[in-house]
Enzyme design. Structure first.
Site, short mmCIF file in Angstrom:
data_model
loop_
_atom_site.label_atom_id
_atom_site.label_comp_id
_atom_site.label_asym_id
_atom_site.label_seq_id
_atom_site.Cartn_x
_atom_site.Cartn_y
_atom_site.Cartn_z
N GLU A 45 73.79 -0.62 -8.51
CA GLU A 45 72.74 -1.33 -7.79
C GLU A 45 71.94 -0.37 -6.91
O GLU A 45 70.71 -0.49 -6.80
CB GLU A 45 73.32 -2.46 -6.95
N TYR A 128 69.66 -7.72 -0.54
CA TYR A 128 69.72 -7.80 -1.99
C TYR A 128 71.00 -7.16 -2.53
O TYR A 128 71.72 -7.76 -3.35
CB TYR A 128 68.51 -7.12 -2.65
N ASP A 146 65.84 -10.03 -7.66
CA ASP A 146 65.12 -8.78 -7.86
C ASP A 146 63.78 -9.09 -8.52
O ASP A 146 63.38 -10.26 -8.61
CB ASP A 146 65.95 -7.80 -8.71
#
Length: 347
Positions: A45, A128, A146
């Protein structure tokens, strides 16, 4: 009458169409009880921020082969990690990667916390990333949003508010659809849908499991969405870099300050970047200008570098930087813009 989007329809589609990614535990393996490694989820990520899957795969494989656990990464030398990251861009991510790995190793016993607040408290982990790690690694009730998810939600609801103003609206849509179970699979399913079916251009609506629930498909507006506020024109900055080579083959390099653009990375000494860069040779030498320019585009500006080269004797000492022996120098360890300058100088 339009159908209502059902998360189970998307999960059924994902069970048969999930992308095979090196950091992913697929739906079949997950159903058999295989759990994702939080370290690998987190690493992927961080790498995927502002970057494509295709660009990340080789870097991810290098990192996990060299540092297979978060404790291994925490014990790595800063310069080794920065060199391995070179070319991936957004170098603050690499610095935060090390900070986070060391906090997890020292304060959490080498185990990522299975708690959203604790994840958000880690260096370089924003809302996030915390949601992605929480959902994918631990199946926590987190909504992951996203660019792919924003595109899917904007079309599903025919939302014409332009980004970035639409972000909270689209997040609200995503939260309303996030199921109580299989949150990790669901998060990856929406991202896969956006990456493969609900693509930016020419979406394959005929293959979409949510087609009959999609307001944009019904209205014929899917190609227009998501709307985006026009970006400001990027300015151009100028600079000078100096490539000095000693007669024994060593190259003069300097490590940039930790803060700022290309922070912590090795590079060629040079001027400040601006409208009228001032000459700043790092060592006394007969400098020659290379034909052409090294050009690179950063997030907020374009850069054009004049490249100067010189051959210097063994006894001469630099005012800036240090010589790196030829055997220890690898252009691949340089950030992309510095490698472009090297390539230009070498012809």
């Amino acid at each position: 009458m339009r159908d209502v989007a059902d998360p189970s329809d998307l999960l059924d589609w994902y069970d048969h169409n999930a992308r095979a990614l090196p950091w992913r535990v697929g739906p079949r393996a997950r159903a058999d009880g295989v759990r994702p490694d939080p370290y690998r989820v987190w690493l992927s990520e961080i790498m995927l921020q502002q970057t494509t899957v295709a660009a990340v795969k080789s870097y991810y494989e290098v990192f996990t082969a060299r540092w297979p656990t978060v404790s291994d990464l925490a014990a790595a030398r800063d310069e080794d990690v920065m060199a391995a990251w070179a070319g991936l861009g957004y170098y603050a991510r690499a610095r935060n990667l090390l900070k986070c790995a060391r906090v997890v190793a020292e304060e959490h016993g080498g185990v990522f916390p299975a708690d959203l607040d604790a994840l958000r408290a880690l260096p370089g982990v924003g809302p996030y990333t915390a949601a992605a790690v929480g959902a994918i690694a631990f199946d926590l009730p987190a909504t992951v949003v996203d660019g792919n998810v924003e595109r899917v939600m904007s079309r599903l609801h025919d939302e014409h508010t332009p980004l970035p103003a639409a972000k909270p609206i689209l997040t609200g849509y995503a939260e309303a659809l996030t199921p109580d179970g299989r949150t990790g699979d669901y998060a990856q399913a929406v991202m896969d849908l956006g990456a493969t079916i609900c693509s930016p251009r020419n979406p394959a609506c005929g293959l979409c499991p949510w087609r009959r629930a999609c307001a944009a498909w019904e209205a014929g507006t899917q190609a227009e969405l998501p709307k985006k506020t026009p970006k400001k024109r990027k300015p151009t900055r100028l600079g000078i870099v100096y490539l000095a080579r000693r007669v024994d083959g060593a190259w003069l390099l300097e490590r940039r300050p930790d803060r700022g653009l290309l922070g912590g990375m090795l590079g060629w000494p040079g001027s400040e970047w601006g409208e009228a860069p001032q000459e700043a040779p790092p060592i006394r030498a007969e400098w020659k200008e290379v034909a052409g320019e090294a050009r690179h585009t950063f997030t907020h500006f374009h850069l054009r570098l004049k490249v100067m080269t010189a051959l210097v004797p063994m006894e001469r000492q630099p005012d800036v930087g240090d010589f790196v022996e030829q055997a220890e120098f690898s252009p691949a360890d340089l950030p992309t813009v510095m490698r472009k300058a090297f390539d230009l100088a070498r012809g």
